[in-house]
Design a protein around this motif. Structure first.
Motif, PDB file in Angstrom:
ATOM      1  N   GLY A 115      23.444  45.790  69.591  1.00 20.37           N
ATOM      2  CA  GLY A 115      24.531  44.837  69.770  1.00 20.37           C
ATOM      3  C   GLY A 115      25.350  44.647  68.503  1.00 20.37           C
ATOM      4  O   GLY A 115      26.524  44.310  68.570  1.00 20.37           O
ATOM      5  N   GLY A 116      24.734  44.894  67.352  1.00 14.88           N
ATOM      6  CA  GLY A 116      25.430  44.796  66.074  1.00 14.88           C
ATOM      7  C   GLY A 116      26.085  46.092  65.636  1.00 14.88           C
ATOM      8  O   GLY A 116      26.654  46.167  64.551  1.00 14.88           O
ATOM      9  N   GLY A 117      25.995  47.129  66.467  1.00 12.33           N
ATOM     10  CA  GLY A 117      26.660  48.397  66.160  1.00 12.33           C
ATOM     11  C   GLY A 117      25.830  49.400  65.386  1.00 12.33           C
ATOM     12  O   GLY A 117      26.322  50.467  65.025  1.00 12.33           O
ATOM     13  N   LYS A 118      24.555  49.106  65.150  1.00  9.70           N
ATOM     14  CA  LYS A 118      23.702  50.052  64.441  1.00  9.70           C
ATOM     15  C   LYS A 118      23.358  51.207  65.375  1.00  9.70           C
ATOM     16  O   LYS A 118      22.893  50.998  66.491  1.00  9.70           O
ATOM     17  CB  LYS A 118      22.424  49.369  63.959  1.00  9.70           C
ATOM     18  N   ARG A 119      23.601  52.434  64.920  1.00  8.83           N
ATOM     19  CA  ARG A 119      23.326  53.625  65.720  1.00  8.83           C
ATOM     20  C   ARG A 119      21.945  54.156  65.401  1.00  8.83           C
ATOM     21  O   ARG A 119      21.610  54.386  64.239  1.00  8.83           O
ATOM     22  CB  ARG A 119      24.379  54.697  65.444  1.00  8.83           C
ATOM     23  N   LEU A 120      21.160  54.356  66.443  1.00  6.75           N
ATOM     24  CA  LEU A 120      19.787  54.846  66.296  1.00  6.75           C
ATOM     25  C   LEU A 120      19.659  56.142  67.093  1.00  6.75           C
ATOM     26  O   LEU A 120      19.999  56.174  68.280  1.00  6.75           O
ATOM     27  CB  LEU A 120      18.792  53.799  66.807  1.00  6.75           C
ATOM     28  N   PHE A 121      19.159  57.191  66.447  1.00  6.23           N
ATOM     29  CA  PHE A 121      19.044  58.499  67.068  1.00  6.23           C
ATOM     30  C   PHE A 121      17.585  58.897  67.177  1.00  6.23           C
ATOM     31  O   PHE A 121      16.907  59.055  66.162  1.00  6.23           O
ATOM     32  CB  PHE A 121      19.816  59.550  66.273  1.00  6.23           C
ATOM     33  N   GLY A 122      17.089  59.021  68.390  1.00  7.38           N
ATOM     34  CA  GLY A 122      15.716  59.443  68.621  1.00  7.38           C
ATOM     35  C   GLY A 122      14.743  58.280  68.653  1.00  7.38           C
ATOM     36  O   GLY A 122      15.002  57.197  68.109  1.00  7.38           O
ATOM     37  N   LEU A 123      13.621  58.540  69.295  1.00  7.66           N
ATOM     38  CA  LEU A 123      12.622  57.495  69.499  1.00  7.66           C
ATOM     39  C   LEU A 123      12.042  56.977  68.185  1.00  7.66           C
ATOM     40  O   LEU A 123      11.722  55.791  68.086  1.00  7.66           O
ATOM     41  CB  LEU A 123      11.510  58.012  70.425  1.00  7.66           C
ATOM     42  N   ASP A 124      11.938  57.813  67.160  1.00  5.47           N
ATOM     43  CA  ASP A 124      11.403  57.326  65.880  1.00  5.47           C
ATOM     44  C   ASP A 124      12.284  56.231  65.294  1.00  5.47           C
ATOM     45  O   ASP A 124      11.785  55.189  64.855  1.00  5.47           O
ATOM     46  CB  ASP A 124      11.248  58.481  64.883  1.00  5.47           C
ATOM     47  N   GLU A 125      13.610  56.430  65.299  1.00  8.66           N
ATOM     48  CA  GLU A 125      14.515  55.413  64.754  1.00  8.66           C
ATOM     49  C   GLU A 125      14.559  54.176  65.651  1.00  8.66           C
ATOM     50  O   GLU A 125      14.580  53.051  65.154  1.00  8.66           O
ATOM     51  CB  GLU A 125      15.927  55.981  64.577  1.00  8.66           C
ATOM     52  N   ILE A 126      14.589  54.391  66.959  1.00  7.33           N
ATOM     53  CA  ILE A 126      14.584  53.264  67.899  1.00  7.33           C
ATOM     54  C   ILE A 126      13.305  52.452  67.719  1.00  7.33           C
ATOM     55  O   ILE A 126      13.319  51.222  67.691  1.00  7.33           O
ATOM     56  CB  ILE A 126      14.735  53.766  69.353  1.00  7.33           C
ATOM     57  N   SER A 127      12.192  53.143  67.550  1.00 12.53           N
ATOM     58  CA  SER A 127      10.897  52.485  67.371  1.00 12.53           C
ATOM     59  C   SER A 127      10.866  51.666  66.080  1.00 12.53           C
ATOM     60  O   SER A 127      10.455  50.503  66.083  1.00 12.53           O
ATOM     61  CB  SER A 127       9.787  53.539  67.362  1.00 12.53           C
ATOM     62  N   ALA A 128      11.296  52.258  64.968  1.00 20.76           N
ATOM     63  CA  ALA A 128      11.270  51.550  63.686  1.00 20.76           C
ATOM     64  C   ALA A 128      12.124  50.285  63.757  1.00 20.76           C
ATOM     65  O   ALA A 128      11.701  49.210  63.298  1.00 20.76           O
ATOM     66  CB  ALA A 128      11.755  52.474  62.566  1.00 20.76           C
TER      67      ALA A 128
END
Length: 140
Positions: A50-63
């Motif tokens: 919602g704040g615009g941070k882009r996350l690529f892949g499950l590792d980044e989404i998880s962290a």
């Protein structure tokens, strides 16, 4: 040109399965259940917060999720409602969601308010998975 149509019983079953994924996102978020939330994604998924941070892949989404979800729902209740499903292909759907945050007093949260996420989902081995998602707040 492919003139094949998706038969109605299959579409109805898929829409219900997609609604269940959204209900699980709601449940996992409301209960701050990180593992339940992460289990909904493809390994190569894309998530924009919602704040615009882009996350690529499950590792980044998880962290990211492990940092913000525990404690992130303190004093809030969240509801998520599927408002539209657009089948791009039989195994790919764009899902528009209405997301509401309510404070412990039962009033809409002034800080969080309403969101309008877009979840692109793909059907992988018979299960709908979050593939490319954008969590956007609604301007006041």
């Amino acid at each position: 040109m492919d003139t094949t149509t998706i038969d109605e019983p299959t579409r109805t079953t898929d829409i219900e399965a997609i609604r269940q994924v959204v209900a699980t996102v709601q449940h996992a978020t409301q209960n701050e259940n990180v593992e339940e939330f992460l289990s909904l994604f493809r390994a190569d998924a894309i998530w924009t917060t919602g704040g615009g941070k882009r996350l690529f892949g499950l590792d980044e989404i998880s962290a990211f999720t492990r940092q913000v979800l525990p404690g992130g729902m303190a004093g809030l209740t969240i509801t998520m409602e599927v408002v539209r499903v657009l089948f791009i292909r039989a195994d790919v759907a764009a899902v528009k969601v209405r997301q509401l945050y309510v404070s412990s007093t039962g009033q809409p949260s002034e800080d969080e308010g309403e969101g309008t996420p877009l979840f692109v989902m793909s059907k992988e081995n018979g299960q709908w998975r979050l593939t490319a998602c954008q969590n956007t707040g609604v301007a006041a």
